[in-house]
Design a protein around this motif. Structure first.
Motif: not given
Length: 213
Positions: A109-115, A126-129
């Motif tokens: 796992f490196i990073g994620q973003y949920t919306i 741009h999606v910030p992780l």
């Protein structure tokens, strides 16, 4: 739980009656400054990232797709891949962007973003992780393009949810049905106006909290 929507079930596996499905178009263009996964010391200093896009909602909407793996580039990997998802009930759907390090032993796992899908803004973004526990990862981002259309194709999808209920003309008020008993119906007719006022107060507070003062 009201008669007019009693046909709806959150467990539906098909199109929701009375709701127009939308098509979510996502293009993953590139990434910036992906950090090295913790616990991946054996791989050295270079990672092989890929992006997984997940849709979470009612069973009919749950889906997952992934990009190709970019070899040995965590600084500015170029993906340039497009994906489409049919979303039958946008109001209950969320999209998750997850970046992973491709490894034959086990993807890291490196990073994620949920919306929520209804909060997505169309265009180049741009999606910030964030980390696994939700902490901001400084400078780590995805560069994407977002578009939402109707299932029939062409044109912009109709706005739903909170953003579509800002004006009173678009608001849905609770309707009281006649019971057939005149005495009871006459009493509840007096409640129609207070119910509408209560709806206006609720909607105004929601809009204020959503957009800020």
């Amino acid at each position: 739980m009201r008669d007019e929507i009693s046909y709806f079930s959150a467990n539906t596996k098909g199109v929701v009656p009375g709701v127009s499905p939308q098509v979510l178009h996502i293009k993953i263009i590139s990434g910036q400054n992906f950090p090295k996964p913790k616990g991946a010391c054996a791989k050295g200093d270079v990672i092989d990232p890929y992006v997984c896009i997940e849709i979470h909602g009612i069973p009919a909407d749950c889906a997952e797709q992934r990009t190709k793996t970019v070899q040995q580039n965590g600084d500015n990997p170029i993906f340039d891949e497009s994906f489409e998802f049919q979303v039958n009930l946008p109001e209950l759907a969320m999209v998750r962007f997850m970046v992973l390090d491709d490894d034959y032993i086990g993807d890291e796992f490196i990073g994620q973003y949920t919306i929520p899908i209804e909060c997505l803004q169309p265009g180049y973004r741009h999606v910030p992780l964030r980390s696994f526990v939700g902490d901001t990862m400084e400078h780590a981002k995805l560069f994407v393009h977002i578009a939402i259309t109707s299932r029939a194709g062409g044109g912009k999808a109709q706005k739903r949810g909170l953003s579509a209920r800002i004006g009173k003309k678009n608001r849905e008020y609770t309707m009281l049905r006649n019971t057939g008993l005149k005495v009871v119906d006459d009493i509840f007719k007096l409640a129609v106006h207070p119910l509408r006022e209560a709806t206006d107060v609720r909607e105004n507070l929601q809009v204020r909290s959503f957009y800020g003062p």
